[in-house]
Design a protein around this motif. Sequence first.
Motif, PDB file in Angstrom:
ATOM      1  N   ILE A 154      92.096  44.489 -15.448  1.00 17.04           N
ATOM      2  CA  ILE A 154      90.670  44.761 -15.380  1.00 17.04           C
ATOM      3  C   ILE A 154      90.388  46.017 -16.214  1.00 17.04           C
ATOM      4  CG2 ILE A 154      88.719  45.340 -13.880  1.00 17.04           C
ATOM      5  CD1 ILE A 154      90.226  43.922 -11.618  1.00 17.04           C
ATOM      6  N   PRO A 155      89.444  45.978 -17.149  1.00 12.57           N
ATOM      7  CA  PRO A 155      89.205  47.140 -18.020  1.00 12.57           C
ATOM      8  C   PRO A 155      88.981  48.440 -17.247  1.00 12.57           C
ATOM      9  CG  PRO A 155      88.002  45.224 -18.817  1.00 12.57           C
ATOM     10  CD  PRO A 155      88.571  44.835 -17.483  1.00 12.57           C
ATOM     11  N   HIS A 156      89.689  49.476 -17.664  1.00 13.97           N
ATOM     12  CA  HIS A 156      89.613  50.774 -16.993  1.00 13.97           C
ATOM     13  C   HIS A 156      90.018  51.872 -17.982  1.00 13.97           C
ATOM     14  CE1 HIS A 156      93.772  49.300 -16.479  1.00 13.97           C
ATOM     15  NE2 HIS A 156      94.093  50.579 -16.666  1.00 13.97           N
ATOM     16  N   PRO A 157      89.618  53.130 -17.740  1.00 19.28           N
ATOM     17  CA  PRO A 157      89.925  54.206 -18.670  1.00 19.28           C
ATOM     18  C   PRO A 157      91.406  54.585 -18.655  1.00 19.28           C
ATOM     19  CG  PRO A 157      88.095  54.781 -17.218  1.00 19.28           C
ATOM     20  CD  PRO A 157      88.758  53.579 -16.645  1.00 19.28           C
ATOM     21  N   SER A 158      91.888  54.984 -19.801  1.00 16.07           N
ATOM     22  CA  SER A 158      93.247  55.546 -19.896  1.00 16.07           C
ATOM     23  C   SER A 158      93.250  56.604 -20.994  1.00 16.07           C
ATOM     24  CB  SER A 158      94.278  54.451 -20.180  1.00 16.07           C
ATOM     25  OG  SER A 158      93.903  53.661 -21.287  1.00 16.07           O
ATOM     26  N   TYR A 159      94.136  57.567 -20.833  1.00 11.43           N
ATOM     27  CA  TYR A 159      94.186  58.721 -21.737  1.00 11.43           C
ATOM     28  C   TYR A 159      95.636  58.980 -22.133  1.00 11.43           C
ATOM     29  CZ  TYR A 159      89.602  59.614 -19.568  1.00 11.43           C
ATOM     30  OH  TYR A 159      88.315  59.505 -19.081  1.00 11.43           O
ATOM     31  N   GLU A 160      95.896  59.079 -23.429  1.00 10.99           N
ATOM     32  CA  GLU A 160      97.239  59.334 -23.938  1.00 10.99           C
ATOM     33  C   GLU A 160      97.287  60.728 -24.585  1.00 10.99           C
ATOM     34  OE1 GLU A 160      99.059  55.014 -25.133  1.00 10.99           O
ATOM     35  OE2 GLU A 160      97.645  55.922 -26.548  1.00 10.99           O
ATOM     36  N   PHE A 161      98.346  61.475 -24.245  1.00  4.59           N
ATOM     37  CA  PHE A 161      98.537  62.818 -24.791  1.00  4.59           C
ATOM     38  C   PHE A 161      99.924  62.944 -25.413  1.00  4.59           C
ATOM     39  CE2 PHE A 161      95.381  63.349 -21.475  1.00  4.59           C
ATOM     40  CZ  PHE A 161      94.515  64.339 -21.947  1.00  4.59           C
ATOM     41  N   LYS A 162      99.985  63.658 -26.529  1.00  2.00           N
ATOM     42  CA  LYS A 162     101.244  64.029 -27.168  1.00  2.00           C
ATOM     43  C   LYS A 162     101.159  65.534 -27.441  1.00  2.00           C
ATOM     44  CE  LYS A 162     104.128  63.059 -31.254  1.00  2.00           C
ATOM     45  NZ  LYS A 162     104.190  62.312 -32.543  1.00  2.00           N
ATOM     46  N   ILE A 163     101.933  66.314 -26.690  1.00  3.32           N
ATOM     47  CA  ILE A 163     101.801  67.775 -26.698  1.00  3.32           C
ATOM     48  C   ILE A 163     103.081  68.419 -27.219  1.00  3.32           C
ATOM     49  CG2 ILE A 163     101.401  69.806 -25.245  1.00  3.32           C
ATOM     50  CD1 ILE A 163      99.987  67.836 -23.265  1.00  3.32           C
ATOM     51  N   PRO A 164     102.999  69.253 -28.253  1.00  3.38           N
ATOM     52  CA  PRO A 164     104.204  69.902 -28.805  1.00  3.38           C
ATOM     53  C   PRO A 164     104.860  70.825 -27.783  1.00  3.38           C
ATOM     54  CG  PRO A 164     102.331  70.106 -30.305  1.00  3.38           C
ATOM     55  CD  PRO A 164     101.781  69.616 -29.007  1.00  3.38           C
ATOM     56  N   VAL A 165     106.148  70.622 -27.539  1.00  2.00           N
ATOM     57  CA  VAL A 165     106.878  71.439 -26.573  1.00  2.00           C
ATOM     58  C   VAL A 165     106.928  72.898 -27.006  1.00  2.00           C
ATOM     59  CG1 VAL A 165     109.128  71.825 -25.491  1.00  2.00           C
ATOM     60  CG2 VAL A 165     108.266  69.496 -25.782  1.00  2.00           C
ATOM     61  N   ASP A 166     107.176  73.147 -28.285  1.00  2.00           N
ATOM     62  CA  ASP A 166     107.284  74.528 -28.755  1.00  2.00           C
ATOM     63  C   ASP A 166     105.970  75.285 -28.639  1.00  2.00           C
ATOM     64  OD1 ASP A 166     109.974  74.433 -29.309  1.00  2.00           O
ATOM     65  OD2 ASP A 166     109.690  73.750 -31.373  1.00  2.00           O
ATOM     66  N   PHE A 167     104.862  74.575 -28.591  1.00  2.00           N
ATOM     67  CA  PHE A 167     103.566  75.239 -28.474  1.00  2.00           C
ATOM     68  C   PHE A 167     103.371  75.827 -27.076  1.00  2.00           C
ATOM     69  CE2 PHE A 167      99.014  75.072 -27.353  1.00  2.00           C
ATOM     70  CZ  PHE A 167      98.524  75.962 -28.311  1.00  2.00           C
ATOM     71  N   ILE A 168     103.678  75.056 -26.048  1.00  2.00           N
ATOM     72  CA  ILE A 168     103.500  75.573 -24.685  1.00  2.00           C
ATOM     73  C   ILE A 168     104.729  76.338 -24.197  1.00  2.00           C
ATOM     74  CG2 ILE A 168     101.872  73.758 -24.086  1.00  2.00           C
ATOM     75  CD1 ILE A 168     104.095  72.419 -22.477  1.00  2.00           C
ATOM     76  N   GLY A 169     105.861  76.206 -24.913  1.00  2.00           N
ATOM     77  CA  GLY A 169     107.082  76.901 -24.520  1.00  2.00           C
ATOM     78  C   GLY A 169     108.051  75.967 -23.826  1.00  2.00           C
ATOM     79  N   ARG A 170     109.325  76.120 -24.146  1.00  2.00           N
ATOM     80  CA  ARG A 170     110.350  75.254 -23.571  1.00  2.00           C
ATOM     81  C   ARG A 170     110.757  75.753 -22.193  1.00  2.00           C
ATOM     82  NH1 ARG A 170     112.649  71.636 -26.898  1.00  2.00           N
ATOM     83  NH2 ARG A 170     111.952  71.687 -29.061  1.00  2.00           N
ATOM     84  N   SER A 171     110.789  74.837 -21.234  1.00  4.81           N
ATOM     85  CA  SER A 171     111.144  75.213 -19.868  1.00  4.81           C
ATOM     86  C   SER A 171     111.607  73.983 -19.107  1.00  4.81           C
ATOM     87  CB  SER A 171     109.936  75.833 -19.161  1.00  4.81           C
ATOM     88  OG  SER A 171     110.246  76.156 -17.824  1.00  4.81           O
ATOM     89  N   ASP A 172     112.467  74.187 -18.109  1.00  8.02           N
ATOM     90  CA  ASP A 172     112.886  73.094 -17.244  1.00  8.02           C
ATOM     91  C   ASP A 172     111.877  72.839 -16.137  1.00  8.02           C
ATOM     92  OD1 ASP A 172     115.195  72.582 -18.624  1.00  8.02           O
ATOM     93  OD2 ASP A 172     116.403  73.961 -17.431  1.00  8.02           O
ATOM     94  N   ILE A 173     110.959  73.805 -15.950  1.00  9.06           N
ATOM     95  CA  ILE A 173     109.959  73.638 -14.903  1.00  9.06           C
ATOM     96  C   ILE A 173     108.664  74.330 -15.319  1.00  9.06           C
ATOM     97  CG2 ILE A 173     110.956  75.602 -13.641  1.00  9.06           C
ATOM     98  CD1 ILE A 173     109.934  74.265 -11.060  1.00  9.06           C
ATOM     99  N   TYR A 174     107.587  73.574 -15.324  1.00 10.25           N
ATOM    100  CA  TYR A 174     106.263  74.102 -15.655  1.00 10.25           C
ATOM    101  C   TYR A 174     105.385  74.080 -14.406  1.00 10.25           C
ATOM    102  CZ  TYR A 174     107.445  72.967 -20.555  1.00 10.25           C
ATOM    103  OH  TYR A 174     108.053  72.872 -21.785  1.00 10.25           O
ATOM    104  N   GLY A 175     104.498  75.065 -14.301  1.00 11.03           N
ATOM    105  CA  GLY A 175     103.395  74.894 -13.383  1.00 11.03           C
ATOM    106  C   GLY A 175     102.498  73.833 -13.986  1.00 11.03           C
TER     107      GLY A 175
END
Length: 254
Positions: A154-175
Amino acid sequence: MKRYFLATILIAYIFGNYAAFAEPIMLPYSDMENMVFDGKWTYTEEWKHTSWDGGIRSAHDGKFIYILVDLVSNTNFTKEKDNVMLCFDSNNTKSTTFDKHDYCFQSILGTNEGSTYQGNSTSGSTGNFEKISNPSGFISVSGISDQNDRYSDIPHPSYEFKIPVDFIGRSDIYGFYYSVYDANTNKFSTWPANLTQNDQFQIPTPNNWGVMVSPDKSLPEFQFPMIALVPAFIVILIVARFLVKSNYFTNFSH
């Protein structure tokens, strides 16, 4: 009976610590080469090899974080008004204010270019965030998923994201925090659930956010506590066996 006293304490300690990570969103490693960024499930296997937690699908390939927000229950949507906001606290500080290590990424339904915001402790036109240039390689596309969606045709909204890891910082755990705005009801839905957000940029502070965990060599569909407890129990058994052999428990009982 006292023989297993220390082992019991260790088990309780481990359960207590992992309770703090209740219901994390997993971020497993996955090969994402065949992704088609058009804002929807392009083919049924497209997002299969990702984790499904907290109402989103997520994975990383070492360079980018991939997230799909698939709103199968929203069949009464409004283009150019409905939107999704994803937020990361790079250092997972759980602070009560926003800083430069906090990033949010917004996608508006029916658009092919998202927006990036960075935390700012001084109040501005967008609350405690200021709009900055999108990072290189960033993709945010929204659309309408239908017959190729694994969960609902059934038609519904969806959102796709591709976010550079180096931009937000590399971590094993993010808030981590995200919100979904439904223009039809003029309400926000959030993860973690039941947080209050009445405006696009009046985002709850990071001390209210959950966590997104990226354990090495993790499996996409396994839950974090179960993965982590297996080696923990092995360690407990080894320690307990060693202490029994060394007569530690016998001496301890005296």
